[in-house]
Design a protein around this motif. Structure first.
Motif, PDB file in Angstrom:
ATOM      1  N   THR A   1      52.755  26.880  41.758  1.00  0.00           N
ATOM      2  CA  THR A   1      51.247  27.150  42.339  1.00  0.00           C
ATOM      3  C   THR A   1      50.361  25.557  42.359  1.00  0.00           C
ATOM      4  O   THR A   1      51.021  24.599  42.043  1.00  0.00           O
ATOM      5  CB  THR A   1      50.308  27.797  41.037  1.00  0.00           C
ATOM      6  OG1 THR A   1      49.170  28.187  42.059  1.00  0.00           O
ATOM      7  CG2 THR A   1      49.981  26.943  40.005  1.00  0.00           C
TER       8      THR A   1
ATOM      9  N   MET B   1      44.102  42.775  30.720  1.00  0.00           N
ATOM     10  CA  MET B   1      43.395  41.907  31.426  1.00  0.00           C
ATOM     11  C   MET B   1      42.513  41.368  30.619  1.00  0.00           C
ATOM     12  O   MET B   1      41.511  42.496  30.419  1.00  0.00           O
ATOM     13  CB  MET B   1      43.027  42.412  33.005  1.00  0.00           C
ATOM     14  CG  MET B   1      42.636  41.389  33.687  1.00  0.00           C
ATOM     15  SD  MET B   1      44.184  40.377  34.294  1.00  0.00           S
ATOM     16  CE  MET B   1      43.243  38.929  35.017  1.00  0.00           C
TER      17      MET B   1
ATOM     18  N   SER C   1      39.014  39.067  31.158  1.00  0.00           N
ATOM     19  CA  SER C   1      38.278  38.293  32.181  1.00  0.00           C
ATOM     20  C   SER C   1      37.179  37.521  31.261  1.00  0.00           C
ATOM     21  O   SER C   1      36.540  38.053  30.470  1.00  0.00           O
ATOM     22  CB  SER C   1      37.726  38.795  33.336  1.00  0.00           C
ATOM     23  OG  SER C   1      37.098  40.009  32.795  1.00  0.00           O
TER      24      SER C   1
ATOM     25  N   TYR D   1      33.948  34.508  31.851  1.00  0.00           N
ATOM     26  CA  TYR D   1      33.301  33.785  32.852  1.00  0.00           C
ATOM     27  C   TYR D   1      32.092  33.494  32.327  1.00  0.00           C
ATOM     28  O   TYR D   1      31.339  34.365  32.029  1.00  0.00           O
ATOM     29  CB  TYR D   1      33.470  34.228  34.319  1.00  0.00           C
ATOM     30  CG  TYR D   1      32.790  35.619  34.572  1.00  0.00           C
ATOM     31  CD1 TYR D   1      33.293  36.790  34.104  1.00  0.00           C
ATOM     32  CD2 TYR D   1      31.367  35.506  35.087  1.00  0.00           C
ATOM     33  CE1 TYR D   1      32.685  38.117  34.372  1.00  0.00           C
ATOM     34  CE2 TYR D   1      30.918  36.764  35.223  1.00  0.00           C
ATOM     35  CZ  TYR D   1      31.266  37.953  34.998  1.00  0.00           C
ATOM     36  OH  TYR D   1      30.755  39.422  35.384  1.00  0.00           O
TER      37      TYR D   1
ATOM     38  N   ASP E   1      50.164  35.620  30.786  1.00  0.00           N
ATOM     39  CA  ASP E   1      49.904  34.565  31.894  1.00  0.00           C
ATOM     40  C   ASP E   1      48.448  34.291  31.906  1.00  0.00           C
ATOM     41  O   ASP E   1      47.501  35.096  31.171  1.00  0.00           O
ATOM     42  CB  ASP E   1      49.963  35.705  33.313  1.00  0.00           C
ATOM     43  CG  ASP E   1      50.350  34.917  34.539  1.00  0.00           C
ATOM     44  OD1 ASP E   1      50.044  33.752  34.594  1.00  0.00           O
ATOM     45  OD2 ASP E   1      50.868  35.453  35.439  1.00  0.00           O
ATOM     46  N   LEU E   2      47.951  33.368  32.410  1.00  0.00           N
ATOM     47  CA  LEU E   2      46.766  32.647  32.261  1.00  0.00           C
ATOM     48  C   LEU E   2      46.319  31.859  33.297  1.00  0.00           C
ATOM     49  O   LEU E   2      47.283  31.114  33.825  1.00  0.00           O
ATOM     50  CB  LEU E   2      46.665  31.962  30.968  1.00  0.00           C
ATOM     51  CG  LEU E   2      45.428  31.139  30.584  1.00  0.00           C
ATOM     52  CD1 LEU E   2      45.316  30.905  29.047  1.00  0.00           C
ATOM     53  CD2 LEU E   2      45.103  29.767  31.099  1.00  0.00           C
ATOM     54  N   ASN E   3      45.374  31.912  33.903  1.00  0.00           N
ATOM     55  CA  ASN E   3      44.688  30.898  34.989  1.00  0.00           C
ATOM     56  C   ASN E   3      43.160  30.547  34.540  1.00  0.00           C
ATOM     57  O   ASN E   3      42.438  31.594  34.245  1.00  0.00           O
ATOM     58  CB  ASN E   3      45.076  31.085  36.120  1.00  0.00           C
ATOM     59  CG  ASN E   3      44.297  32.002  37.087  1.00  0.00           C
ATOM     60  OD1 ASN E   3      43.246  32.161  36.947  1.00  0.00           O
ATOM     61  ND2 ASN E   3      45.031  32.779  37.658  1.00  0.00           N
TER      62      ASN E   3
ATOM     63  N   LYS F   1      39.668  28.330  36.520  1.00  0.00           N
ATOM     64  CA  LYS F   1      39.309  27.816  37.499  1.00  0.00           C
ATOM     65  C   LYS F   1      37.812  27.504  37.692  1.00  0.00           C
ATOM     66  O   LYS F   1      36.932  28.175  36.856  1.00  0.00           O
ATOM     67  CB  LYS F   1      39.414  28.642  38.930  1.00  0.00           C
ATOM     68  CG  LYS F   1      39.042  27.751  40.143  1.00  0.00           C
ATOM     69  CD  LYS F   1      39.864  28.603  41.287  1.00  0.00           C
ATOM     70  CE  LYS F   1      39.369  27.997  42.479  1.00  0.00           C
ATOM     71  NZ  LYS F   1      40.028  26.603  42.889  1.00  0.00           N
TER      72      LYS F   1
ATOM     73  N   VAL G   1      35.727  30.112  35.070  1.00  0.00           N
ATOM     74  CA  VAL G   1      36.677  31.405  34.969  1.00  0.00           C
ATOM     75  C   VAL G   1      37.687  31.300  34.477  1.00  0.00           C
ATOM     76  O   VAL G   1      38.719  30.526  34.766  1.00  0.00           O
ATOM     77  CB  VAL G   1      36.772  31.981  36.590  1.00  0.00           C
ATOM     78  CG1 VAL G   1      37.481  33.292  36.290  1.00  0.00           C
ATOM     79  CG2 VAL G   1      35.368  31.921  37.360  1.00  0.00           C
TER      80      VAL G   1
ATOM     81  N   MET H   1      40.845  33.940  33.288  1.00  0.00           N
ATOM     82  CA  MET H   1      41.552  35.251  33.513  1.00  0.00           C
ATOM     83  C   MET H   1      42.969  35.152  32.557  1.00  0.00           C
ATOM     84  O   MET H   1      43.825  34.184  32.529  1.00  0.00           O
ATOM     85  CB  MET H   1      41.979  35.514  34.792  1.00  0.00           C
ATOM     86  CG  MET H   1      40.876  35.692  35.820  1.00  0.00           C
ATOM     87  SD  MET H   1      40.198  37.326  35.588  1.00  0.00           S
ATOM     88  CE  MET H   1      38.514  37.272  36.366  1.00  0.00           C
ATOM     89  N   LEU H   2      43.106  36.214  31.716  1.00  0.00           N
ATOM     90  CA  LEU H   2      44.252  35.981  30.814  1.00  0.00           C
ATOM     91  C   LEU H   2      44.861  37.537  31.019  1.00  0.00           C
ATOM     92  O   LEU H   2      44.082  38.366  30.855  1.00  0.00           O
ATOM     93  CB  LEU H   2      43.888  36.044  29.372  1.00  0.00           C
ATOM     94  CG  LEU H   2      43.027  34.665  29.078  1.00  0.00           C
ATOM     95  CD1 LEU H   2      41.945  35.029  28.098  1.00  0.00           C
ATOM     96  CD2 LEU H   2      43.923  33.787  27.975  1.00  0.00           C
ATOM     97  N   GLU H   3      46.440  37.499  31.085  1.00  0.00           N
ATOM     98  CA  GLU H   3      47.150  38.716  30.931  1.00  0.00           C
ATOM     99  C   GLU H   3      47.706  38.647  29.533  1.00  0.00           C
ATOM    100  O   GLU H   3      48.281  37.638  29.167  1.00  0.00           O
ATOM    101  CB  GLU H   3      48.169  38.650  31.930  1.00  0.00           C
ATOM    102  CG  GLU H   3      48.202  39.987  32.690  1.00  0.00           C
ATOM    103  CD  GLU H   3      49.301  40.019  33.524  1.00  0.00           C
ATOM    104  OE1 GLU H   3      48.946  39.825  34.847  1.00  0.00           O
ATOM    105  OE2 GLU H   3      50.487  40.186  33.297  1.00  0.00           O
TER     106      GLU H   3
END
Lengths: 186, 167
Positions: free
Chosen positions: A43, A102, A104, A106, A130-132, A134, A145, A147-149
């Motif tokens: 990515t 999921m 979220s 923010y 998984d995590l991202n 931004k 923001v 976001m975590l799975e």
């Protein structure tokens, strides 16, 4: 099976300034070695391109073979390279038993959002799959923001996780939502 | 004051539960006109909800007729006061963005068919059935009336890295 034919897995990471042709250059090297890309995630983060690959390879080539092939490639395109040999029990695919969620998060940017949220999850043995993150919004009002799975341990519920994060949500003044996204298998 | 600036998160109004409109008066007519003007002015915008321009009332406008996804099936310009979804079915995931949260997109699951009841600005009660992209746009705008943003509904972590494409 002789040791020469045995398949070994390697974790390969490549990071550097983004430009066209990085994936082609790296995968050309792997192709030459006869390697397979088992799992990968690549990515662009800000202007950096980051590749993480699980590569399977005949043991004969080995870690040294990978380094010999990829080091000149990475030097040429200005990327940093990391290679780690995985032991057999590291590569067993782990399917989570519990629900997939999921989460979220923010709100106004502030130090420690990721740490505070993930610390809560860690204490309840909730595994992040998984995590991202931004940073969006404006300079005057930066918004973060996250976001975590996550995979919930047996018995844990989305409502339970939401309740567990309620105090943190109030303290950090961020929005936190939890929802089940476990895929339905027919 | 026709075109209004679109409020962006973290503006607190975007997380508020909006109030029902009890009486349609000139204020509501002005609000609807402002919403339409603001929607038309937004590049590629297919809808605006009252809280996005700072008004906590259950009013939103949607028009997907000029959009490539909405061209085939639409009800033209919908002016909705107190909209309510009375039936829904199906489910599909679509990548959404929002003028109130620029530079971020995410996959959101929505009903694919909805039956909708609302009051028009002239006071007429209307009920429509719709599907596809128009149904998604209406659900997105109606979420604003409950203080719900698409970030609250993202189902996939593969969020958009790039600037969102206009609908």
């Amino acid at each position: 099976m002789t040791a020469e034919q045995e398949i070994t897995h390697y974790a390969v990471s490549v990071v550097g300034k983004d430009r066209p042709g990085i994936v082609a250059a790296i995968t050309e090297g792997l192709f030459r070695l006869g390697g397979n890309i088992a799992d990968s995630s690549c990515t662009m983060l800000a202007g950096e391109f980051a590749m993480i690959l699980i590569v399977s390879l005949k043991k004969a080539s080995g870690e040294r073979g990978l380094l010999e092939e990829l080091t000149p490639v990475c030097d040429r395109i200005g990327m940093s390279l990391g290679v780690r040999t995985l032991s057999g029990d590291e590569i067993i695919r782990q399917e989570p038993d519990g629900e997939i969620c999921m989460i979220s998060v923010y709100g106004a940017d502030q130090p420690g959002i990721v740490y505070r949220v993930t610390r809560e999850l860690a204490t309840r043995s909730i595994n992040i799959t998984d995590l991202n993150t931004k940073l969006i919004g404006s300079e005057a009002e930066p918004v973060y923001v996250l976001m975590l799975e996550v995979a919930l341990p047996e018995g844990e519920t989305a409502e339970g996780v939401e309740a567990m994060l309620a105090a943190l949500k109030a303290e950090l003044k961020v929005e936190i939502g939890v929802r089940i996204i476990t895929p339905v298998v027919f | 004051m026709p075109i209004q600036p679109i409020l962006r998160y973290p503006h607190p109004v975007l997380k508020k539960l909006c109030n029902r409109v009890d009486q349609i008066d000139t204020l509501i007519h002005t609000l609807v006109a402002d919403l339409v003007d603001t929607m038309v002015a937004g590049p590629g915008s297919v809808g605006v909800a009252a809280p996005q321009i700072g008004v906590t009332l259950r009013v939103c406008v949607v028009d997907v007729s000029k959009n490539r996804f909405g061209k085939e099936h639409n009800h033209g310009l919908l002016l909705m006061v107190n909209p309510e979804i009375i039936a829904r079915s199906g489910s599909a995931t679509m990548r959404e963005g929002c003028m109130s949260i620029p530079d971020y997109t995410g996959d959101v699951e929505r009903s694919t068919e909805i039956t909708l009841r609302f009051t028009e600005p002239d006071g007429a009660e209307r009920q429509i059935e719709t599907r596809g992209f128009e149904a998604v746009a209406i659900q997105h705008e109606m979420d604003h009336l409950d203080g719900v943003l698409f970030l609250d509904r993202v189902v996939s972590i593969k969020t958009g890295l790039f600037r969102r494409k206009n609908y």
